[in-house]
Design an enzyme around this catalytic site. Structure first.
Site, PDB file in Angstrom:
ATOM      1  N   THR A 109     109.206 -65.793   7.769  1.00 35.14           N
ATOM      2  CA  THR A 109     110.165 -64.986   8.523  1.00 35.14           C
ATOM      3  C   THR A 109     111.465 -64.941   7.720  1.00 35.14           C
ATOM      4  O   THR A 109     111.686 -65.746   6.812  1.00 35.14           O
ATOM      5  CB  THR A 109     110.458 -65.604   9.913  1.00 35.14           C
ATOM      6  OG1 THR A 109     111.106 -66.868   9.721  1.00 35.14           O
ATOM      7  CG2 THR A 109     109.188 -65.761  10.737  1.00 35.14           C
ATOM      8  N   HIS A 147      99.582 -56.999   7.575  1.00 36.00           N
ATOM      9  CA  HIS A 147      99.277 -58.094   8.508  1.00 36.00           C
ATOM     10  C   HIS A 147      97.783 -58.150   8.844  1.00 36.00           C
ATOM     11  O   HIS A 147      97.260 -59.218   9.150  1.00 36.00           O
ATOM     12  CB  HIS A 147     100.142 -58.039   9.778  1.00 36.00           C
ATOM     13  CG  HIS A 147      99.989 -56.826  10.625  1.00 36.00           C
ATOM     14  ND1 HIS A 147     100.728 -55.689  10.454  1.00 36.00           N
ATOM     15  CD2 HIS A 147      99.178 -56.592  11.669  1.00 36.00           C
ATOM     16  CE1 HIS A 147     100.387 -54.807  11.368  1.00 36.00           C
ATOM     17  NE2 HIS A 147      99.439 -55.322  12.116  1.00 36.00           N
ATOM     18  N   ASP A 171     108.933 -72.595  15.031  1.00 34.59           N
ATOM     19  CA  ASP A 171     110.209 -72.856  15.722  1.00 34.59           C
ATOM     20  C   ASP A 171     110.166 -72.350  17.166  1.00 34.59           C
ATOM     21  O   ASP A 171     109.207 -71.676  17.583  1.00 34.59           O
ATOM     22  CB  ASP A 171     111.396 -72.253  14.939  1.00 34.59           C
ATOM     23  CG  ASP A 171     111.412 -70.720  14.912  1.00 34.59           C
ATOM     24  OD1 ASP A 171     110.648 -70.071  15.662  1.00 34.59           O
ATOM     25  OD2 ASP A 171     112.202 -70.156  14.120  1.00 34.59           O
ATOM     26  N   ALA A 172     111.199 -72.706  17.930  1.00 33.75           N
ATOM     27  CA  ALA A 172     111.217 -72.376  19.357  1.00 33.75           C
ATOM     28  C   ALA A 172     111.168 -70.863  19.578  1.00 33.75           C
ATOM     29  O   ALA A 172     110.496 -70.381  20.505  1.00 33.75           O
ATOM     30  CB  ALA A 172     112.473 -72.963  19.995  1.00 33.75           C
ATOM     31  N   ASN A 173     111.858 -70.127  18.740  1.00 32.59           N
ATOM     32  CA  ASN A 173     111.921 -68.672  18.884  1.00 32.59           C
ATOM     33  C   ASN A 173     110.536 -68.040  18.704  1.00 32.59           C
ATOM     34  O   ASN A 173     110.082 -67.248  19.543  1.00 32.59           O
ATOM     35  CB  ASN A 173     112.918 -68.123  17.856  1.00 32.59           C
ATOM     36  CG  ASN A 173     113.136 -66.638  17.980  1.00 32.59           C
ATOM     37  OD1 ASN A 173     113.245 -66.115  19.079  1.00 32.59           O
ATOM     38  ND2 ASN A 173     113.195 -65.959  16.853  1.00 32.59           N
ATOM     39  N   ASN A 189     114.954 -78.806  17.692  1.00 37.63           N
ATOM     40  CA  ASN A 189     115.828 -79.861  18.186  1.00 37.63           C
ATOM     41  C   ASN A 189     115.258 -80.447  19.486  1.00 37.63           C
ATOM     42  O   ASN A 189     114.604 -79.758  20.274  1.00 37.63           O
ATOM     43  CB  ASN A 189     117.223 -79.269  18.424  1.00 37.63           C
ATOM     44  CG  ASN A 189     118.177 -80.281  19.025  1.00 37.63           C
ATOM     45  OD1 ASN A 189     118.254 -80.418  20.244  1.00 37.63           O
ATOM     46  ND2 ASN A 189     118.883 -81.011  18.190  1.00 37.63           N
ATOM     47  N   CYS A 215     120.111 -82.841  12.252  1.00 39.21           N
ATOM     48  CA  CYS A 215     121.428 -82.720  12.887  1.00 39.21           C
ATOM     49  C   CYS A 215     121.971 -84.067  13.366  1.00 39.21           C
ATOM     50  O   CYS A 215     123.082 -84.133  13.876  1.00 39.21           O
ATOM     51  CB  CYS A 215     121.338 -81.761  14.061  1.00 39.21           C
ATOM     52  SG  CYS A 215     120.153 -82.326  15.283  1.00 39.21           S
TER      53      CYS A 215
HETATM   54  C1  PCO Z   1     117.126 -78.525  14.405  1.00 36.63           C
HETATM   55  N1  PCO Z   1     115.907 -78.885  14.203  1.00 36.63           N
HETATM   56  C2  PCO Z   1     115.223 -79.836  13.567  1.00 36.63           C
HETATM   57  C3  PCO Z   1     113.795 -79.461  13.570  1.00 36.63           C
HETATM   58  C4  PCO Z   1     112.781 -80.303  13.118  1.00 36.63           C
HETATM   59  N2  PCO Z   1     113.149 -81.326  12.176  1.00 36.63           N
HETATM   60  C5  PCO Z   1     112.217 -81.899  11.378  1.00 36.63           C
HETATM   61  C6  PCO Z   1     112.724 -83.019  10.485  1.00 36.63           C
HETATM   62  C7  PCO Z   1     112.711 -82.641   8.997  1.00 36.63           C
HETATM   63  C8  PCO Z   1     113.200 -83.816   8.154  1.00 36.63           C
HETATM   64  O1  PCO Z   1     112.458 -84.948   8.363  1.00 36.63           O
HETATM   65  C9  PCO Z   1     113.612 -81.480   8.732  1.00 36.63           C
HETATM   66  C10 PCO Z   1     111.320 -82.294   8.560  1.00 36.63           C
HETATM   67  O2  PCO Z   1     113.987 -83.437  10.871  1.00 36.63           O
HETATM   68  O3  PCO Z   1     111.087 -81.572  11.404  1.00 36.63           O
HETATM   69  O4  PCO Z   1     115.652 -80.796  13.001  1.00 36.63           O
HETATM   70  C11 PCO Z   1     118.244 -79.090  14.794  1.00 36.63           C
HETATM   71  S1  PCO Z   1     118.561 -80.714  14.868  1.00 36.63           S
END
Ligand code: PCO
Length: 185
Positions: free
Chosen positions: A38, A75, A91-93, A127, A160
């Site tokens: 994407t 596709h 991802d969530a979206n 997240n 984060c």
């Molecule tokens: C966003 N999202 C995330 C999503 C998922 N995070 C992960 C791990 C990784 C590092 O080990 C990036 C693979 O943290 O799958 O963090 C906001 S906090």
């Protein structure tokens, strides 16, 4: 010979793409890989970090490859090419869009046209606050009801700084899940 289509969405876990590709090539003998991305996923990797022979497809390719009647529809061709579709990370979206049939990009169109007889695996990543929303479990169970295989998210300290569920499964576990699904095909 097995054709593996990897789908990447706009989660920071797309950082793991080079490693995921490396491990698939190492562990699944005779595998060929294509990647469908994407627009937002492009933010998280540099194509230079992927093996040169791997084709990466994005939304522009879908529109550039079709000019006139008789041209291939990307596709559909990607779906025909692939023996297995691995969406990592989801991802969530895109999770929400996928469950409701929205297909406004190449990855989601490929998923929307996916033949249910072939394996599709998905790795949710988001997240913890998003992950804990009741929509997540409901949407994951919808995908599973279609026969898709969930490679569940894990708990860890996320990029984060928050700690909790929502991280993408470890690459080794993803590759193991793909291998075991392929053994059943
Ligand atoms: C966003 N999202 C995330 C999503 C998922 N995070 C992960 C791990 C990784 C590092 O080990 C990036 C693979 O943290 O799958 O963090 C906001 S906090």
């Amino acid at each position: 010979m097995v054709n593996v289509l990897i789908g990447c969405t706009g989660s920071v876990a797309t950082l793991k793409l080079p490693n995921l590709i490396q491990e698939i090539l190492r562990e699944i003998h005779g595998s060929k890989i294509r990647v469908v991305v994407t627009e937002h996923s492009k933010h998280f990797f540099d194509p230079k970090d992927l093996p040169e022979e791997i084709d990466i497809f994005n939304d522009k390719d879908e529109w550039n490859s079709w000019q006139k009647r008789g041209d291939e529809v990307l596709h559909i061709e990607l779906g025909k090419w692939a023996d297995v579709f691995l969406i990592a990370p989801l991802d969530a979206n895109c999770l929400g869009k996928l469950t409701s049939g929205i297909c406004d990009n190449l990855l989601l169109c490929t998923a929307r046209a996916w033949e249910l007889g072939k394996p599709l695996l998905f790795c949710p990543a988001m997240n913890t606050k998003m992950y804990n929303h009741p929509l997540t479990a409901a949407q994951i169970s919808t995908l599973k009801s279609w026969g898709y295989t969930e490679i569940p998210a894990i708990a860890k300290t996320l990029i984060c700084g928050d700690t909790g569920l929502g991280a993408m499964a470890e690459v080794a576990d993803i590759v193991c899940a793909v291998k075991s699904v392929l053994e059943r095909v």
